[in-house]
Design a protein around this motif. Structure first.
Motif, short mmCIF file in Angstrom:
data_model
loop_
_atom_site.label_atom_id
_atom_site.label_comp_id
_atom_site.label_asym_id
_atom_site.label_seq_id
_atom_site.Cartn_x
_atom_site.Cartn_y
_atom_site.Cartn_z
N ARG A 234 20.02 76.23 22.40
CA ARG A 234 20.77 75.33 22.37
C ARG A 234 20.06 74.35 21.25
NH1 ARG A 234 24.54 75.47 27.15
NH2 ARG A 234 25.94 76.77 25.82
N PHE A 235 18.35 74.40 22.03
CA PHE A 235 17.83 73.10 21.88
C PHE A 235 17.27 73.06 20.23
CE2 PHE A 235 13.25 70.98 21.14
CZ PHE A 235 13.18 69.95 21.82
N LYS A 236 17.15 74.76 19.71
CA LYS A 236 15.95 75.23 18.64
C LYS A 236 17.37 74.30 17.49
CE LYS A 236 14.17 77.51 15.25
NZ LYS A 236 14.93 77.41 14.34
N ASN A 237 18.82 75.16 17.92
CA ASN A 237 19.66 74.30 16.63
C ASN A 237 20.56 74.02 16.76
OD1 ASN A 237 19.35 77.32 15.11
ND2 ASN A 237 20.66 78.18 16.23
N LYS A 238 20.16 72.80 17.79
CA LYS A 238 20.29 70.94 18.36
C LYS A 238 22.08 71.51 17.98
CE LYS A 238 16.76 68.80 18.32
NZ LYS A 238 16.31 69.24 18.55
N SER A 239 22.68 73.04 18.62
CA SER A 239 23.93 72.80 18.44
C SER A 239 24.08 73.19 20.11
CB SER A 239 25.00 73.58 17.90
OG SER A 239 25.86 74.33 17.98
N GLU A 240 24.90 73.19 21.02
CA GLU A 240 25.60 73.54 22.05
C GLU A 240 26.88 74.81 22.07
OE1 GLU A 240 25.41 71.40 25.86
OE2 GLU A 240 26.84 70.41 24.53
N ASP A 241 26.98 74.77 21.50
CA ASP A 241 28.79 75.58 20.35
C ASP A 241 27.79 77.22 21.12
OD1 ASP A 241 30.93 74.60 18.64
OD2 ASP A 241 28.67 73.67 19.25
N PRO B 262 25.66 78.70 16.47
CA PRO B 262 25.83 78.95 17.95
C PRO B 262 24.74 79.79 18.09
CG PRO B 262 26.92 79.86 15.89
CD PRO B 262 26.55 79.06 15.88
N ALA B 263 25.01 80.02 19.88
CA ALA B 263 23.92 80.68 20.18
C ALA B 263 24.89 81.84 20.16
CB ALA B 263 23.92 80.24 21.81
N PHE B 264 24.71 82.83 20.11
CA PHE B 264 25.80 84.49 20.70
C PHE B 264 24.53 85.00 21.58
CE2 PHE B 264 26.76 88.39 19.33
CZ PHE B 264 27.67 89.19 19.90
N ILE B 265 25.69 85.08 22.65
CA ILE B 265 25.16 85.96 23.98
C ILE B 265 26.07 86.98 24.55
CG2 ILE B 265 26.11 84.66 25.66
CD1 ILE B 265 23.68 85.13 27.79
#
Ligand code: PMP
Length: 427
Positions: free
Chosen positions: A120-127, A202-205
């Motif tokens: 989230r920090f790297k992409n400045k996005s919480e999605d 987004p992050a995809f987990i």
């Protein structure tokens, strides 16, 4: 030794009422050895479920290495220490080249929380995109990305930045059959495009083989494409290897490797320390450098000399005892027998998994595929009476899980299947 009723009462009095106990008649375990557990009367149980004690309960090499290091030194990462470095080198050697920076933590949850922070920090996005049915940990940040929890008892709707896509369960999911991957992928794409429309990355987990979701192997042609799409669109892929890593799957050391993927972040836990509270996040230099924004990353226990010694010993034992190969051979022997059993009993709707990470789905044999949680639970309780330990899971609690220490052998597999046959034949 206090009797079991006294222990139960003390537990009720002293421990959180939210804890659960396995089996209708819980076991009081007092000793463990390899793939066996022993109760207070000396009864021996075959452990078919403890995936944390990966190389076997109370492995003497781990006990000795830990004791030696405990007597010598245990501090934190603010001192120069060679133990953590030797261990990091050994861990990184097992991963794709680009994953070469380690953060050490103390539980799977802590690792996943840190992985989310990095992404989230790297992409400045919480999605964050999650698969329905997934469980990624018990912290506040993880309950909200774990449909297994937020859709269950006591759960509540996740925040708007959490995007759930259907779990690609080809047996009983939204789309069924071997050719259903593209339908799941379409749903995935729709979510990804909607997030991109809002200019978010987004992050995809994901777990390559879903554990709490019900021992679901993700179809390779779904996860490969979904993973690659996320990376193409500037998102970050987090592979949660907490249940499946370290050779359990037999054919590959990691779940993502099984599908030929190279995620941006990998989280490991459980088996990494064979029961010692150790876990890790491994990522790329680029993501790690980005995170280095002036705020120190300090973790009181993470990567201490004792934990590092234990983690390193686990890796050495997997290699020295050729345990990945054992998981492959014993796992395929066991799966073959379970498939034979399925031919005789149609309440076993599906047999799935890889290596020593297997699942049996219990459904109504009338063809409706109605999930039979009570029957699954009954089978597991009867197996316990026969001294073989298994468990149930999945969103409908109708999956019987088999994920033993990977020292399991063919006689152990025979014992499981003989007893399953004897119980199921009487239902
Ligand atoms: N991820 C997965 C896939 C898990 O199965 C679990 C634990 N069941 C966790 C994360 C959380 O790990 P821990 O219990 O060590 O916090």
């Amino acid at each position: 030794m206090p009797n079991n009723n006294l222990i139960k009462n003390l537990r009720t009095e002293l421990l959180s009422p939210s804890l659960s106990l396995s089996y209708n008649d819980p076991i009081h375990v007092v000793r463990g050895k390899a793939q066996y557990l022993f109760d207070e009367t000396g009864k021996k149980y075959l452990d078919g479920i403890n995936n944390i004690q990966h190389v076997g309960h109370c492995h003497p090499r781990i006990a000795n290495a830990a004791f030696k290091q405990l007597k010598l030194l245990n501090t934190n990462t603010r001192y120069l220490d060679y133990t953590i470095l030797k261990y990091s080198q050994a861990l990184i050697e097992r991963l794709p080249e680009k994953l070469n920076v380690c953060f050490f933590t103390n539980s799977g949850s802590e690792s996943n929380d840190l992985a989310l922070r990095l992404a989230r920090f790297k992409n400045k996005s919480e999605d964050t995109i999650v698969l329905d049915g997934a469980y990624h940990g018990h912290l506040t940040s993880l309950i909200e990305i774990s449909p297994y929890k937020y859709k269950g008892a006591g759960g509540s709707s996740p925040p708007p930045y959490v995007h759930e896509v259907p779990m690609p369960d080809q047996f009983r999911g939204k789309f069924r059959g071997k050719d259903s991957s593209s339908n799941y992928l379409n749903e995935f794409k729709k979510k990804l495009l909607a997030i991109k429309k809002n200019n978010q990355n987004p992050a995809f987990i994901f777990e390559s083989f879903m554990g709490c979701g019900g021992q679901i192997p993700l179809p390779s042609n779904f996860i490969k494409k979904a993973h690659n799409l996320v990376q193409e669109y500037g998102g970050i892929c987090i592979a949660d290897e907490i249940q499946i890593g370290f050779g359990r799957l037999g054919k590959s050391f990691w779940g993502f490797e099984y599908h030929g993927l190279e995620p941006d972040i990998v989280t490991v836990g459980k088996s990494i320390g064979n029961g010692h509270p150790l876990s890790a996040v491994i990522t790329t230099r680029e993501i790690a450098e980005y995170f280095n924004n002036g705020m120190e990353y300090f973790n009181s226990f993470g990567g201490n000399p004792v934990s590092s010694t234990i983690g390193h010993e686990v890796l050495k034992i997997i290699k020295d005892e050729d345990l990945q190969k054992n998981a492959k051979n014993v796992g395929s022997y066991l799966k073959g027998m379970l498939l034979d059993l399925q031919k005789d009993y149609s309440l076993i709707g599906d047999v799935r998994g890889e290596g020593l990470f297997l699942g049996l789905e219990i459904v109504n044999s009338n063809g409706s595929l109605e999930p039979l949680a009570k029957v699954a639970k009954y089978i597991v309780n009867e197996m316990k009476k026969k001294r073989a330990l298994l468990s149930t899971d999945g969103p409908d609690e109708n999956i019987i899980k088999i994920k033993p220490p990977i020292v399991f052998n063919e006689q152990n597999a025979d014992f499981i299947v003989e007893n399953l046959r004897s119980i199921i034949s009487k239902i």
